[in-house]
Design a protein around this motif. Structure first.
Motif, PDB file in Angstrom:
ATOM      1  N   ILE A  91       0.830  -1.217   0.000  1.00  0.00           N
ATOM      2  CA  ILE A  91       0.000   0.000   0.000  1.00  0.00           C
ATOM      3  C   ILE A  91       0.860   1.262   0.000  1.00  0.00           C
ATOM      4  O   ILE A  91       0.735   2.106  -0.901  1.00  0.00           O
ATOM      5  N   PRO A  92       1.765   1.468   0.996  1.00  0.00           N
ATOM      6  CA  PRO A  92       2.615   2.670   0.923  1.00  0.00           C
ATOM      7  C   PRO A  92       3.593   2.626  -0.240  1.00  0.00           C
ATOM      8  O   PRO A  92       3.962   3.681  -0.769  1.00  0.00           O
ATOM      9  N   ALA A  93       4.009   1.422  -0.667  1.00  0.00           N
ATOM     10  CA  ALA A  93       4.925   1.337  -1.809  1.00  0.00           C
ATOM     11  C   ALA A  93       4.278   1.912  -3.056  1.00  0.00           C
ATOM     12  O   ALA A  93       4.934   2.583  -3.857  1.00  0.00           O
ATOM     13  N   ILE A  94       2.997   1.675  -3.220  1.00  0.00           N
ATOM     14  CA  ILE A  94       2.273   2.143  -4.409  1.00  0.00           C
ATOM     15  C   ILE A  94       1.811   3.591  -4.248  1.00  0.00           C
ATOM     16  O   ILE A  94       1.925   4.397  -5.178  1.00  0.00           O
ATOM     17  N   LEU A  95       1.319   3.945  -3.067  1.00  0.00           N
ATOM     18  CA  LEU A  95       0.700   5.266  -2.889  1.00  0.00           C
ATOM     19  C   LEU A  95       1.698   6.375  -2.605  1.00  0.00           C
ATOM     20  O   LEU A  95       1.518   7.508  -3.072  1.00  0.00           O
ATOM     21  N   ILE A  96       2.758   6.103  -1.822  1.00  0.00           N
ATOM     22  CA  ILE A  96       3.682   7.182  -1.425  1.00  0.00           C
ATOM     23  C   ILE A  96       5.136   6.856  -1.732  1.00  0.00           C
ATOM     24  O   ILE A  96       6.047   7.500  -1.202  1.00  0.00           O
ATOM     25  N   ASN A  97       5.380   5.817  -2.582  1.00  0.00           N
ATOM     26  CA  ASN A  97       6.731   5.455  -3.007  1.00  0.00           C
ATOM     27  C   ASN A  97       7.640   5.082  -1.829  1.00  0.00           C
ATOM     28  O   ASN A  97       8.852   5.274  -1.868  1.00  0.00           O
ATOM     29  N   THR A  98       7.056   4.550  -0.764  1.00  0.00           N
ATOM     30  CA  THR A  98       7.811   4.128   0.420  1.00  0.00           C
ATOM     31  C   THR A  98       7.385   2.713   0.777  1.00  0.00           C
ATOM     32  O   THR A  98       6.266   2.513   1.259  1.00  0.00           O
ATOM     33  N   PRO A  99       8.223   1.709   0.544  1.00  0.00           N
ATOM     34  CA  PRO A  99       7.802   0.338   0.831  1.00  0.00           C
ATOM     35  C   PRO A  99       7.516   0.113   2.308  1.00  0.00           C
ATOM     36  O   PRO A  99       8.311   0.513   3.166  1.00  0.00           O
ATOM     37  N   GLY A 100       6.391  -0.523   2.593  1.00  0.00           N
ATOM     38  CA  GLY A 100       6.047  -0.806   3.980  1.00  0.00           C
ATOM     39  C   GLY A 100       6.973  -1.834   4.594  1.00  0.00           C
ATOM     40  O   GLY A 100       7.307  -1.764   5.779  1.00  0.00           O
ATOM     41  N   THR A 101       7.398  -2.822   3.803  1.00  0.00           N
ATOM     42  CA  THR A 101       8.413  -3.783   4.220  1.00  0.00           C
ATOM     43  C   THR A 101       9.514  -3.781   3.172  1.00  0.00           C
ATOM     44  O   THR A 101       9.304  -3.354   2.040  1.00  0.00           O
ATOM     45  N   ALA A 102      10.683  -4.282   3.550  1.00  0.00           N
ATOM     46  CA  ALA A 102      11.833  -4.229   2.643  1.00  0.00           C
ATOM     47  C   ALA A 102      11.555  -4.960   1.334  1.00  0.00           C
ATOM     48  O   ALA A 102      12.006  -4.527   0.267  1.00  0.00           O
ATOM     49  N   VAL A 103      10.807  -6.059   1.395  1.00  0.00           N
ATOM     50  CA  VAL A 103      10.577  -6.856   0.189  1.00  0.00           C
ATOM     51  C   VAL A 103       9.589  -6.208  -0.770  1.00  0.00           C
ATOM     52  O   VAL A 103       9.396  -6.710  -1.879  1.00  0.00           O
ATOM     53  N   ASN A 104       8.964  -5.100  -0.364  1.00  0.00           N
ATOM     54  CA  ASN A 104       8.061  -4.380  -1.272  1.00  0.00           C
ATOM     55  C   ASN A 104       8.779  -3.279  -2.041  1.00  0.00           C
ATOM     56  O   ASN A 104       8.144  -2.501  -2.752  1.00  0.00           O
ATOM     57  N   ALA A 105      10.111  -3.212  -1.887  1.00  0.00           N
ATOM     58  CA  ALA A 105      10.858  -2.141  -2.554  1.00  0.00           C
ATOM     59  C   ALA A 105      10.698  -2.202  -4.069  1.00  0.00           C
ATOM     60  O   ALA A 105      10.542  -1.171  -4.739  1.00  0.00           O
TER      61      ALA A 105
END
Length: 496
Positions: free
Chosen positions: A74-88
């Motif tokens: 969710i944050p990886a897609i919406l605010i360019n900040t991965p919520g967990t490392a593997v979502n980078a």
């Protein structure tokens, strides 16, 4: 079929279902908050799970492990900040899609791809379980020692560009395990007549220090920020239909996740990059990758969510964790005197099946929850970083103190927290330390048992599986050495 029904009976207990619901939803929430992640949440929750039955504690931890990557998208897609490392890797194509006004499509594809990857891997492993039950009993002390050694080697090699540092940190983890009373004659090692070192360094204290407390310090030291993601408009169900157009990429990515997850020390990142590279190479529009290609988003999310179930294979079948999160779960087994390994697959297959069914159910629970709560989760993401840091720090010290009611443990955890911050500032890996402690303990015990039946060095590899593992170890070390020499010659031809 009988094993499957026995697993259903174990899973149908009310306390197991409550733990699964708590872990699944909690994992999504934790994953959606940048700066926390599954490792921190599991480290904090770990001491509390020791009071429950193994299946209850493991179900809660598995819920967090398996669902945090859903929330991290969710944050990886919406605010360019991965919520967990593997979502980078999800940010590569998810954020550009959001900038094009397609955030609902990106999230929908991420949820559907994650669901497909999770279900695919679990079904594969449920089919493979009878085969694993036949193979596991052939692993004796020699084979498990060599498998643990192979695991450490793979963990070290997986840190490309940091192999030497990862090796030193793994050795540090092995050394930390040796401090205190040794397990056979109970003689003291490296205590230097200090009473507080007699009991050694507890794995959970070190885990909480390196993961939770260090992350709390990082959050407190960073500028106080409050993300403000935009609300998601539109249906999130369309992605499940659109995924059918990319079923080849989803299937191959899920297969990569299963294969990489079963190999100790490899995990999500390798599976993701292999899947992403395959998707880009076979795409009709490879130039769109990194600019909002749905194939890239699907490859990333399918691969990383296929790994958790597969990562349980070396843990359950051999008692060997492949990465830090499964190493934490191993401690739940040890506390309850349940020994994962060949005997578990041979005698408690219903327990193993219950774990797989729990992971199957958690994927369904998480998707249903996300379809109705995504906009609510965007509000959770707005927690200020310093408030989050204080909360994590408080919960971490409560967890450490609850283990043995020891202020000394709190001081040790704080020291490892500072050490963890230093490692993060130097961009050095923390995982090898934890796996060194866990796998070092396994290697020591199995080596002592194996050496009682060994007269010559060749006796150690006189069985087919032991010989095969030894051959794989030699091959990997040979390739690594040859690759290092080749790279050095390419960089400096005059030395060749």
């Amino acid at each position: 079929m009988e094993t499957l029904l026995s697993g259903v009976v174990i899973l149908a207990r009310w306390d197991v279902l409550v733990a699964l619901l708590f872990g699944s939803i909690g994992g999504v929430i934790i994953g959606a908050i940048p700066g926390v992640g599954a490792a921190v949440a599991i480290a904090i929750l770990l001491p509390a799970t020791f009071a429950f039955d193994p299946i209850v504690g493991l179900t809660a931890l598995l819920g967090i492990y398996g669902s945090s990557m859903y929330g991290g998208a969710i944050p990886a897609i919406l605010i360019n900040t991965p919520g967990t490392a593997v979502n980078a890797l999800t940010t590569y194509d998810g954020t550009p899609m959001t900038k094009r006004g397609e955030s609902h499509r990106a999230l929908s594809l991420a949820y559907s791809a994650s669901f497909f990857g999770g279900i695919f891997s679990i079904l594969c492993l449920m089919v493979l379980s009878p085969l694993l039950a036949l193979i596991a009993p052939h692993f004796g002390a020699k084979e498990i020692f060599l498998a643990a050694l192979l695991g450490i080697i793979l963990v070290i090699i997986a840190h490309r560009g940091q192999v030497f540092a990862a090796g030193m940190l793994a050795c540090l983890g092995i050394f930390l395990h040796t401090v205190g009373l040794e397990p056979v004659k109970y003689s003291q090692r490296y205590t230097f007549d200090q009473d507080w070192l007699t009991s050694g360094f507890d794995l959970i204290v070190v885990v909480l220090g390196l993961f939770a407390i260090s992350q709390a310090f990082v959050l407190l030291l960073e500028p106080n920020e409050t993300p403000h993601p935009s609300r998601v408009k539109g249906t999130l169900l369309a992605g499940f239909k659109e995924l059918q157009s990319y079923k080849r990429i989803a299937s191959v990515s899920a297969s990569f996740g299963v294969l990489m997850g079963m190999i100790p020390g490899v995990g999500e990142f390798t599976a993701q990059f292999m899947s992403y590279a395959y998707a880009q190479k076979t795409s009709q529009s490879p130039e769109m990758f990194g600019k909002g290609a749905p194939e890239g988003l699907i490859a990333s999310e399918t691969a990383n969510n296929a790994v958790p179930a597969a990562a349980m294979i070396p843990l359950l079948a051999l008692g060997i964790p492949g990465e830090a999160l499964t190493a934490m779960m191993l401690s739940v087994f040890y506390v309850h005197n349940v020994v994962p390994g060949p005997q578990l697959f041979q005698n408690d297959m219903d327990f193993v099946m219950a774990i797989y069914l729990a992971m199957l159910l958690l994927n369904i629970l998480v998707v249903v929850f996300l379809l109705f709560s995504t906009n609510w989760l965007t509000r959770i993401m707005q927690i200020p970083t310093r408030a989050l840091g204080v909360t994590v720090l408080l919960l971490s010290f409560v967890g450490v103190y609850s283990l043995r009611n020891s202020i000394t443990d709190c001081a040790i955890a704080a020291a490892f927290g500072v050490f963890g911050v230093i490692l993060k500032r130097l961009a050095l890996p923390v995982v090898p330390i934890i796996l060194g402690m866990v796998l070092g303990g396994i290697m020591e015990v199995k080596l002592r048992i194996a050496m009682s039946r060994v007269d010559t060095p060749l006796d150690f590899i006189d069985r087919p599986i032991a010989a095969m593992l030894f051959g794989v170890i030699c091959l990997i070390l040979g390739c690594q050495l040859f690759g290092g020499i080749l790279r050095k010659r390419l960089v400096d031809p005059e030395t060749g």
